[in-house]
Design a protein around this motif. Structure first.
Motif, PDB file in Angstrom:
ATOM      1  N   ALA A 183       0.833  -1.201   0.000  1.00 23.23           N
ATOM      2  CA  ALA A 183       0.000   0.000   0.000  1.00 23.23           C
ATOM      3  C   ALA A 183       0.866   1.248   0.000  1.00 23.23           C
ATOM      4  O   ALA A 183       0.581   2.219  -0.719  1.00 23.23           O
TER       5      ALA A 183
ATOM      6  N   VAL B 197      -1.627   3.981  -1.728  1.00 20.18           N
ATOM      7  CA  VAL B 197      -3.056   3.729  -1.547  1.00 20.18           C
ATOM      8  C   VAL B 197      -3.251   3.129  -0.154  1.00 20.18           C
ATOM      9  O   VAL B 197      -2.283   2.841   0.545  1.00 20.18           O
ATOM     10  N   SER B 198      -4.477   2.899   0.228  1.00 20.04           N
ATOM     11  CA  SER B 198      -4.754   2.320   1.542  1.00 20.04           C
ATOM     12  C   SER B 198      -4.590   0.798   1.502  1.00 20.04           C
ATOM     13  O   SER B 198      -4.732   0.176   0.444  1.00 20.04           O
TER      14      SER B 198
ATOM     15  N   VAL C 138      -6.730  -1.221   2.517  1.00 14.49           N
ATOM     16  CA  VAL C 138      -8.034  -1.722   2.071  1.00 14.49           C
ATOM     17  C   VAL C 138      -8.069  -1.825   0.551  1.00 14.49           C
ATOM     18  O   VAL C 138      -8.573  -2.812  -0.010  1.00 14.49           O
ATOM     19  N   GLN C 139      -7.501  -0.838  -0.137  1.00  9.07           N
ATOM     20  CA  GLN C 139      -7.455  -0.870  -1.597  1.00  9.07           C
ATOM     21  C   GLN C 139      -6.583  -2.019  -2.093  1.00  9.07           C
ATOM     22  O   GLN C 139      -6.927  -2.697  -3.054  1.00  9.07           O
ATOM     23  N   VAL C 140      -5.464  -2.270  -1.428  1.00  9.49           N
ATOM     24  CA  VAL C 140      -4.594  -3.385  -1.817  1.00  9.49           C
ATOM     25  C   VAL C 140      -5.345  -4.703  -1.640  1.00  9.49           C
ATOM     26  O   VAL C 140      -5.300  -5.570  -2.514  1.00  9.49           O
ATOM     27  N   ARG C 141      -6.066  -4.851  -0.522  1.00  5.84           N
ATOM     28  CA  ARG C 141      -6.858  -6.075  -0.309  1.00  5.84           C
ATOM     29  C   ARG C 141      -7.886  -6.258  -1.431  1.00  5.84           C
ATOM     30  O   ARG C 141      -8.091  -7.367  -1.925  1.00  5.84           O
ATOM     31  N   ALA C 142      -8.520  -5.175  -1.839  1.00  4.61           N
ATOM     32  CA  ALA C 142      -9.502  -5.251  -2.927  1.00  4.61           C
ATOM     33  C   ALA C 142      -8.828  -5.670  -4.232  1.00  4.61           C
ATOM     34  O   ALA C 142      -9.367  -6.501  -4.980  1.00  4.61           O
ATOM     35  N   LEU C 143      -7.655  -5.132  -4.511  1.00  2.00           N
ATOM     36  CA  LEU C 143      -6.920  -5.507  -5.725  1.00  2.00           C
ATOM     37  C   LEU C 143      -6.516  -6.973  -5.694  1.00  2.00           C
ATOM     38  O   LEU C 143      -6.557  -7.663  -6.719  1.00  2.00           O
TER      39      LEU C 143
ATOM     40  N   THR D 245      -9.709  -9.161  -6.334  1.00  2.21           N
ATOM     41  CA  THR D 245     -10.182  -9.155  -7.726  1.00  2.21           C
ATOM     42  C   THR D 245      -9.168  -9.785  -8.673  1.00  2.21           C
ATOM     43  O   THR D 245      -9.478 -10.012  -9.836  1.00  2.21           O
TER      44      THR D 245
END
Length: 85
Positions: A17, A22-23, A25-30, A33
């Motif tokens: 991150a 980025v946060s 949380v954004q890395v987890r989302a990436l 997906t």
């Protein structure tokens, strides 16, 4: 990754991150997906992201952005640092 050596093979979610600005949380989302490759290790399933995978993600982001620019799909959305007309 301030005081840590940049030659690590794997990064934590927090380190990735920070690299991507980025946060976590954004890395987890990436990761979820599949846009960013990673592996889960250990009994608790902690994520580790290859440093090369972060670089590949960045390279792919540049490629996609160039495609969008070439096709006229990119618009100025007022993002921080963008010049306003």
């Amino acid at each position: 990754m301030s005081d840590e050596p940049k030659n690590r093979r794997f990064l934590t979610i927090g380190q990735a991150a920070e690299e991507l600005n980025v946060s976590p949380v954004q890395v987890r989302a990436l990761l979820k997906t599949g846009e960013l490759r990673g592996i889960q290790v250990g009994g608790r399933g902690q994520w580790r992201i290859g440093a090369n995978d972060v670089e590949d993600f960045i390279t792919e982001g540049y490629r996609r952005t160039a495609e969008h620019i070439a096709s006229g799909e990119i618009t100025d959305d007022g993002e921080e640092g963008a010049e306003q007309a």
